[in-house]
Design a protein around this motif. Structure first.
Motif, PDB file in Angstrom:
ATOM      1  N   LYS A  65       0.828  -1.210   0.000  1.00  0.00           N
ATOM      2  CA  LYS A  65       0.000   0.000   0.000  1.00  0.00           C
ATOM      3  C   LYS A  65       0.860   1.256   0.000  1.00  0.00           C
ATOM      4  O   LYS A  65       0.467   2.298  -0.541  1.00  0.00           O
ATOM      5  N   GLU A  66       2.043   1.150   0.605  1.00  0.00           N
ATOM      6  CA  GLU A  66       2.970   2.290   0.604  1.00  0.00           C
ATOM      7  C   GLU A  66       3.434   2.602  -0.817  1.00  0.00           C
ATOM      8  O   GLU A  66       3.701   3.760  -1.154  1.00  0.00           O
ATOM      9  N   PHE A  67       3.515   1.576  -1.660  1.00  0.00           N
ATOM     10  CA  PHE A  67       3.952   1.786  -3.037  1.00  0.00           C
ATOM     11  C   PHE A  67       3.023   2.742  -3.786  1.00  0.00           C
ATOM     12  O   PHE A  67       3.451   3.445  -4.697  1.00  0.00           O
ATOM     13  N   LYS A  78      15.170   5.542  -5.226  1.00  0.00           N
ATOM     14  CA  LYS A  78      15.680   6.014  -3.934  1.00  0.00           C
ATOM     15  C   LYS A  78      15.237   5.099  -2.805  1.00  0.00           C
ATOM     16  O   LYS A  78      15.995   4.837  -1.870  1.00  0.00           O
ATOM     17  N   LEU A  79      14.002   4.594  -2.897  1.00  0.00           N
ATOM     18  CA  LEU A  79      13.491   3.645  -1.905  1.00  0.00           C
ATOM     19  C   LEU A  79      14.359   2.391  -1.898  1.00  0.00           C
ATOM     20  O   LEU A  79      14.747   1.888  -0.831  1.00  0.00           O
ATOM     21  N   ALA A  80      14.701   1.902  -3.089  1.00  0.00           N
ATOM     22  CA  ALA A  80      15.536   0.710  -3.199  1.00  0.00           C
ATOM     23  C   ALA A  80      16.941   0.968  -2.672  1.00  0.00           C
ATOM     24  O   ALA A  80      17.508   0.147  -1.943  1.00  0.00           O
ATOM     25  N   GLN A  81      17.507   2.091  -3.042  1.00  0.00           N
ATOM     26  CA  GLN A  81      18.868   2.406  -2.608  1.00  0.00           C
ATOM     27  C   GLN A  81      18.963   2.497  -1.092  1.00  0.00           C
ATOM     28  O   GLN A  81      19.949   2.040  -0.492  1.00  0.00           O
ATOM     29  N   ALA A 239       3.338  -2.960 -13.704  1.00  0.00           N
ATOM     30  CA  ALA A 239       3.466  -2.756 -12.263  1.00  0.00           C
ATOM     31  C   ALA A 239       2.198  -2.143 -11.680  1.00  0.00           C
ATOM     32  O   ALA A 239       1.727  -2.548 -10.612  1.00  0.00           O
ATOM     33  N   LYS A 240       1.650  -1.177 -12.387  1.00  0.00           N
ATOM     34  CA  LYS A 240       0.404  -0.559 -11.913  1.00  0.00           C
ATOM     35  C   LYS A 240      -0.710  -1.597 -11.842  1.00  0.00           C
ATOM     36  O   LYS A 240      -1.502  -1.617 -10.896  1.00  0.00           O
ATOM     37  N   GLU A 241      -0.755  -2.461 -12.850  1.00  0.00           N
ATOM     38  CA  GLU A 241      -1.742  -3.539 -12.869  1.00  0.00           C
ATOM     39  C   GLU A 241      -1.492  -4.515 -11.726  1.00  0.00           C
ATOM     40  O   GLU A 241      -2.421  -4.932 -11.030  1.00  0.00           O
ATOM     41  N   GLY A 242      -0.231  -4.896 -11.528  1.00  0.00           N
ATOM     42  CA  GLY A 242       0.109  -5.863 -10.488  1.00  0.00           C
ATOM     43  C   GLY A 242      -0.193  -5.359  -9.091  1.00  0.00           C
ATOM     44  O   GLY A 242      -0.732  -6.096  -8.250  1.00  0.00           O
ATOM     45  N   ILE A 243       0.131  -4.104  -8.826  1.00  0.00           N
ATOM     46  CA  ILE A 243      -0.112  -3.517  -7.506  1.00  0.00           C
ATOM     47  C   ILE A 243      -1.611  -3.393  -7.257  1.00  0.00           C
ATOM     48  O   ILE A 243      -2.113  -3.714  -6.173  1.00  0.00           O
TER      49      ILE A 243
END
Length: 257
Positions: A65-67, A78-81, A239-243
């Motif tokens: 949900k944060e995504f 930046k989130l990944a890093q 990704a939008k579909e998957g989320i």
């Protein structure tokens, strides 16, 4: 800290993730992990770190949900890093870190576990990287750590199918050290920690430093590339579909866009 508790018992720092219902690995928890390791590193009383989850799971994955609040791929990079940086610190931490895994360690939860030096699991625990089910890829160095433990072919199977393996399989595949019953897990983890605290802190620090040399330059190049592709995946229609499918509990339909 809001989502973590830190206690010290017999020279062992016990970090507990407490973010019901699934201990989803939000950016706030990643930040609190960084703070907890700050405290532990400067505490000479602590010789070993034990990480586990309260409730039903170790950590059932990232906070999906944060995504939805992440604006674009650059912000996702930046989130990944940030996550990679914290997990790299755990793997290179000068004191041994043991993960005691029950219930599930999925997605970011497994990436956190893989950053620990030793993984103990329950026999029925579920371990996996299901990011492709969301049209995404791992972002906290999971794509690079997993094949180091299980080999490229098995890592490919876990990634491509999004299907988790059991704790028993994790031991057989080299992803975990030992599997126990639910009741045995924490006592056995503390028993192992008790053996390690008797060792020289200086020698342990040196051993951890040497183990990290096994990663090599290609590992770090792979980690850097993962962040780039992580951001590109996030910007995709898939990704939008998957989320959206995950949040609405339906099967995603990917079009390769």
């Amino acid at each position: 800290m809001e989502y973590l508790t830190l206690a010290i018992e017999d020279r062992v720092a016990i970090i507990s993730i407490n973010h019901a219902p699934a201990n989803a690995l939000s950016s706030a928890i990643v930040e609190e992990l960084s703070q907890a390791f700050d405290q532990i590193e400067s505490n000479e009383e602590v010789r070993v770190v034990l990480l586990h989850g309260e409730g039903r799971f170790f950590s059932a994955g990232a906070d999906i949900k944060e995504f939805t609040s992440v604006k674009n791929g650059k912000a996702f990079v930046k989130l990944a890093q940030n996550g990679q940086s914290v997990f790299e610190r755990i793997e290179s931490f000068p004191k041994p870190v043991i993960a005691a895994i029950h219930g599930a360690a999925l997605g970011g939860g497994l990436e956190l576990a893989m950053a620990c030096h030793i993984r103990l699991v329950t026999e029925r625990a579920k371990l996996g990287l299901p990011e492709l089910q969301l049209g995404l890829i791992p972002g906290y160095a999971g794509s690079q750590r997993l094949p180091r433990y299980v080999g490229t072919a098995k890592a490919a199977e876990m990634l491509f199918t999004s299907e988790p393996i059991t704790g028993q399989q994790a031991v057989q595949w080299g992803l975990a050290n030992h599997a126990y019953t639910d009741e045995e897990l924490l006592p056995k983890a503390k028993e192992l920690a008790a053996k390690i605290v008797k060792k020289s802190p200086l020698a342990l620090k040196s051993a951890i430093e040497l183990l990290n040399y096994s990663k090599g330059d290609s590992y770090y190049k792979g980690v850097e590339k993962e962040t780039v592709l992580f951001g590109e995946a996030f910007d995709s229609a898939d990704a939008k579909e998957g989320i959206d499918a995950f949040i609405n509990k339906r099967e995603p339909v990917f079009k390769g866009e």
